[in-house]
Scaffold this active site. Structure first.
Site, PDB file in Angstrom:
ATOM      1  N   HIS A   1      -5.178 -13.977   8.210  1.00  0.00           N
ATOM      2  CA  HIS A   1      -4.265 -14.689   7.322  1.00  0.00           C
ATOM      3  C   HIS A   1      -3.149 -15.291   8.176  1.00  0.00           C
ATOM      4  CE1 HIS A   1      -6.271 -12.546   4.062  1.00  0.00           C
ATOM      5  NE2 HIS A   1      -6.066 -11.432   4.727  1.00  0.00           N
TER       6      HIS A   1
ATOM      7  N   CYS B   1     -18.441  -1.116  12.102  1.00  0.00           N
ATOM      8  CA  CYS B   1     -19.051   0.208  12.034  1.00  0.00           C
ATOM      9  C   CYS B   1     -19.883   0.399  13.293  1.00  0.00           C
ATOM     10  CB  CYS B   1     -19.913   0.339  10.787  1.00  0.00           C
ATOM     11  SG  CYS B   1     -21.291  -0.798  10.741  1.00  0.00           S
TER      12      CYS B   1
ATOM     13  N   SER C   1     -19.590  -5.262   9.839  1.00  0.00           N
ATOM     14  CA  SER C   1     -18.516  -5.110   8.840  1.00  0.00           C
ATOM     15  C   SER C   1     -17.766  -6.430   8.649  1.00  0.00           C
ATOM     16  CB  SER C   1     -17.595  -3.919   9.075  1.00  0.00           C
ATOM     17  OG  SER C   1     -18.298  -2.706   8.758  1.00  0.00           O
TER      18      SER C   1
END
Lengths: 136, 136
Positions: free
Chosen positions: B68, B83, B63
């Site tokens: 940030h 996943c 995934s």
């Protein structure tokens, strides 16, 4: 740095839909949805799985969009996370989310909204606190 | 398609830390953390804000990682979503998360674990589904 993160799990998407199976098609959809909503793209990356399936992200000045498809199961997960640094971008994030949902046509879905950041801090990290020594 | 998504908000990171300010440094850290944990990189994209700050993602076969930074505020958000399609990758996701945390040195933090996907579908019109949050 308060922000909002929309998380979707979409079930029952059409298994032969090119938007689920082809990275270029999904990338175009995502970039268009983000642009139409008035968010600012600063980059993207999409990967084509073989024989099918796509994983991709669009980097935003406001944070990111991430999407993963499992065409064989008609299953998709989507994340739209926007910070509200200088303005409230919540409505724009919701527009992106809705545009993708309309395009990918889930028959059933789960949806969660996560509020992130904010000034208050829930927990302290004791390992990083200064060592307190009492002189004897 | 059951998966686990770890979300962190980290406060009080060192404001002059190159890992917060420079995209190349943060990209190297993220790729190393993911590789060390045994997850599979299929692409990445990082963007350098001026005068400082970074936004970036590493696409995984399992995934994605997204991060940030707001160096001026010593603030970082991080997502590690894996996943568990053929195997349980939860431990690997936790290793990545911990490696980034050790490197970025938050003094305070919030942590949420979101369980995603799964075979059962909770509801058809899930707009009001309660948020499930596990405080870390």
């Amino acid at each position: 740095m308060y922000g909002i993160h929309l998380l979707g799990e979409w079930y029952g998407c059409p298994v032969d839909e090119p938007l689920l199976t082809q990275a270029d098609a999904l990338r175009d959809l995502c970039r268009r949805a983000v642009g139409d909503a008035g968010l600012t793209i600063v980059g993207d990356r999409f990967y084509q799985f073989e024989p099918q399936g796509v994983t991709g992200t669009v980097l935003l000045a406001e944070s990111h969009l991430a999407i993963h498809t499992w065409p064989e199961a008609g299953f998709v997960t989507v994340d739209v996370y926007v910070c509200n640094y200088t303005t409230d971008n919540t409505g724009k994030a919701e527009r992106v989310f809705k545009a993708l949902e309309l395009a990918l046509k889930p028959r059933r879905k789960r949806f969660q909204t996560i509020h992130r950041g904010g000034k208050e801090v829930i927990e302290d990290e004791p390992r990083n606190e200064p060592l307190r020594v009492a002189a004897g």
